[in-house]
Structure formats: structure tokens, C-alpha cells
Design an enzyme around this catalytic site. Structure first.
Site, mmCIF file in Angstrom:
data_model
loop_
_atom_site.group_PDB
_atom_site.id
_atom_site.type_symbol
_atom_site.label_atom_id
_atom_site.label_comp_id
_atom_site.label_asym_id
_atom_site.label_seq_id
_atom_site.Cartn_x
_atom_site.Cartn_y
_atom_site.Cartn_z
ATOM 1 N N ASP A 117 -8.213 7.595 8.323
ATOM 2 C CA ASP A 117 -6.887 7.201 7.488
ATOM 3 C C ASP A 117 -6.544 6.179 7.026
ATOM 4 O OD1 ASP A 117 -7.364 9.873 6.736
ATOM 5 O OD2 ASP A 117 -6.035 10.437 8.600
ATOM 6 N N LEU A 118 -7.799 4.657 7.739
ATOM 7 C CA LEU A 118 -7.622 3.135 6.391
ATOM 8 C C LEU A 118 -6.397 2.640 7.527
ATOM 9 C CD1 LEU A 118 -9.029 3.872 3.843
ATOM 10 C CD2 LEU A 118 -10.116 3.184 5.701
ATOM 11 N N ASP A 119 -4.905 2.952 6.060
ATOM 12 C CA ASP A 119 -4.126 1.668 6.380
ATOM 13 C C ASP A 119 -2.934 2.821 6.941
ATOM 14 O OD1 ASP A 119 -4.703 -0.585 6.429
ATOM 15 O OD2 ASP A 119 -4.869 -0.330 4.491
ATOM 16 N N GLU A 120 -2.977 4.620 7.250
ATOM 17 C CA GLU A 120 -1.879 5.183 7.157
ATOM 18 C C GLU A 120 -2.175 6.232 8.647
ATOM 19 O OE1 GLU A 120 -3.106 8.737 4.527
ATOM 20 O OE2 GLU A 120 -3.367 7.100 2.979
ATOM 21 N N LEU A 153 0.885 -0.502 0.259
ATOM 22 C CA LEU A 153 0.007 0.076 -0.339
ATOM 23 C C LEU A 153 0.177 1.080 -0.013
ATOM 24 C CD1 LEU A 153 -2.787 -1.341 2.522
ATOM 25 C CD2 LEU A 153 -2.971 -0.494 0.377
#
Length: 283
Positions: free
Chosen positions: A225-228, A195
Site C-alpha cells: 500500500d505504498l506509503d501506508e 501524504l
């Protein structure tokens, strides 16, 4: 032997290390670990100090009130923890079992200083694994129309089990604001490190088609921010054109289990401090 842990942050200034060391000395403690870091761009000081309570003049419930004067003087944000604490954790998983099985095995081997008080899944597949490990299993299926209701059920399970840390062991559902807000910096997620290069389905197929030379995994605190979210741990492994898609998947799963366990252990051992969108991880 039980030790107290001070996790603190404040504006960087003179005398911080001396003031904390003096506090421990005045109360008869003995420093066994100390590590600090200064974010020079932000001008913020971070420190983790672990000290023995045996032989000192403070009971464990007296440490925070006694340290309050030092904290006020230096405008510190302080968390007081103890090394014998075993936080209550919940493991959430979907279809893939590798991270869930690894964490349960480490827990049963007493490698994780915690109590697994709930395994929650939107699939029934892991019921036998959870029961074998001695962890309560909760099957909470979800569809797009029932997502909000299912997350309310998750929150109810977490509250009834008095959960302190949530681990997403390859739980393949996006968490909504109520769940994220209920556990700020207390939800740990794992994902492959492609990602955002290879988003969506079949990332290892995409990577193999592109001929990647390295794969990895990232564990982080979940955020909107999901995968952040703030990163806790990462690792990588070299691959080549000789690796098939199944090779990449296998190597990726191995990395995910190790990186997730490393991140969970760092949190449970009180070695993490979140600052903005980064995590200070002490050794």
C-alpha cells in the site's frame, strides 16, 4: 555485556508477565529491561524483555529451545535476539543524498548497531560517498521497461550480501511484490507527512501555496500500500507564512533524516513488533 531479548505476542491472559519473569529467574538470568503493552480491542499482549546471559545456565543458542515450553503454553509468537548482533543492512537511494549521507555518517560513528554491506542507487551520484564511507556501491539504473529486471538485480545483490534489513533512504521507486515479499517488515521507508494531502510532484510547493502550519516526516515498514505501511516513527515542526518553499524543503529534510535514523535504530535494537498495520515500538 551481551543480553538476550525476547520479543513476544500472544492472546492476553493471566500469568504472562509472571511466566516470562520466572523463566529468566529459573535460568539464572537478570532482567535489565521489560516493557509490555495490551491491545485491548484485539485482546493481544506484547512484551519485550531484555536479560543478561552472564551468570545464567543458558548459552545463546539454548535460549529459544528452553523458552519453547512457555511459548507453547501461552500460544506465543516469539523472536529471540541478542544485543551484540549487528544486522547486515542495505541502503537504497535515488537523487537526494540527505538521508543516505546521514545514515552512513551515523554508521561510521558507530551510532547504528549494524553493518552497511551495500548502497544501491538508480543514479551514479552517490558512488563517491559510499566509497568514502567504506560501503560497497551498486549502480542499478532503471526505466519503466527495465523495472522488473532491475528489481531482480537488487534482489540478487541483497541475497549475495546476506542482507537482513533494507532501508529506503529516499529511494524514489515503487517496489514490486517480489522485493516486498522477500523482506516482510524488513524494509523501512521515509516520506514527508503531507501524504495523502499533497501527493505527486513538488509537495512542498503545494504546502506553501496552501499555507500549512506544520510539516512532518514518517518512517514506516514498506508494504504493497505504498506509503501506508506500519508506522515506526514520526515527528513534526511548526512552520508559518514566513517560510519560503526552500525553508520548507530544508526543514523537511532535517526531519526526514532524524525520523529515519530513529526508526532504523529502533529496528536494529530489537524494539519493534508489527501487528496488523501498526507497529508496537518499545522504549
Amino acid at each position: 555485556m551481551t543480553s538476550a531479548v525476547l520479543l513476544l505476542s500472544c492472546p492476553d491472559q493471566r500469568g504472562l508477565v509472571a511466566a516470562v519473569a520466572d523463566f529468566v529467574l529459573r535460568h539464572g538470568g537478570n532482567v535489565v529491561h521489560a516493557e509490555q503493552h495490551v491491545d485491548r480491542e484485539a485482546g493481544v499482549f506484547f512484551q519485550r524483555v531484555e536479560f543478561d546471559l552472564d551468570g545464567g545456565d543458558l548459552a545463546r543458542d539454548e535460549v529459544a529451545p528452553a523458552f519453547a515450553e512457555v511459548a507453547r503454553r501461552f500460544q506465543m509468537n516469539v523472536a529471540v535476539r541478542f544485543t551484540d548482533e549487528r544486522p547486515r543492512i542495505a541502503l537504497l537511494a535515488s537523487k537526494q543524498p540527505h538521508c543516505l549521507a546521514d545514515l552512513l555518517a551515523r554508521w561510521r560513528a558507530d551510532e547504528l548497531p549494524a553493518e552497511v554491506v551495500a548502497v544501491i542507487s538508480n543514479h551514479e551520484d552517490h558512488a563517491a560517498l559510499a566509497h568514502f564511507s567504506g560501503a560497497p556501491f551498486h549502480y542499478l539504473p532503471v526505466t519503466p521497461p527495465t523495472k522488473a529486471q532491475q528489481e531482480r538485480q537488487i534482489l540478487q545483490v541483497l541475497a549475495e550480501a546476506d542482507v537482513e534489513l533494507v532501508v529506503l533512504a529516499r529511494y524514489m521507486q515503487v517496489l514490486g511484490p517480489p522485493l516486498l515479499d522477500a523482506y516482510p517488515a524488513r524494509i523501512i521507508n521515509i516520506h514527508h507527512s503531507f501524504l495523502p494531502a499533497f501527493v505527486g510532484a513538488r509537495p512542498y510547493h503545494q504546502a506553501q501555496t496552501r499555507g500549512v502550519k506544520i510539516i512532518g516526516a514518517t518512517a514506516h515498514y514498506a508494504s504493497a500500500d505504498l506509503d501506508e505501511g506500519p508506522i515506526i516513527a514520526q515527528d513534526v515542526e511548526a512552520v508559518s507564512h514566513r517560510d519560503s518553499v526552500s525553508d520548507l524543503v530544508r526543514k523537511g529534510r532535517d526531519l526526514e533524516t532524524v525520523v529515519l535514523a530513529r526508526a532504523v535504530r529502533a529496528h536494529l535494537e530489537h524494539r519493534t513488533l508489527v501487528f496488523g498495520n501498526k507497529t508496537i515500538v518499545f522504549g
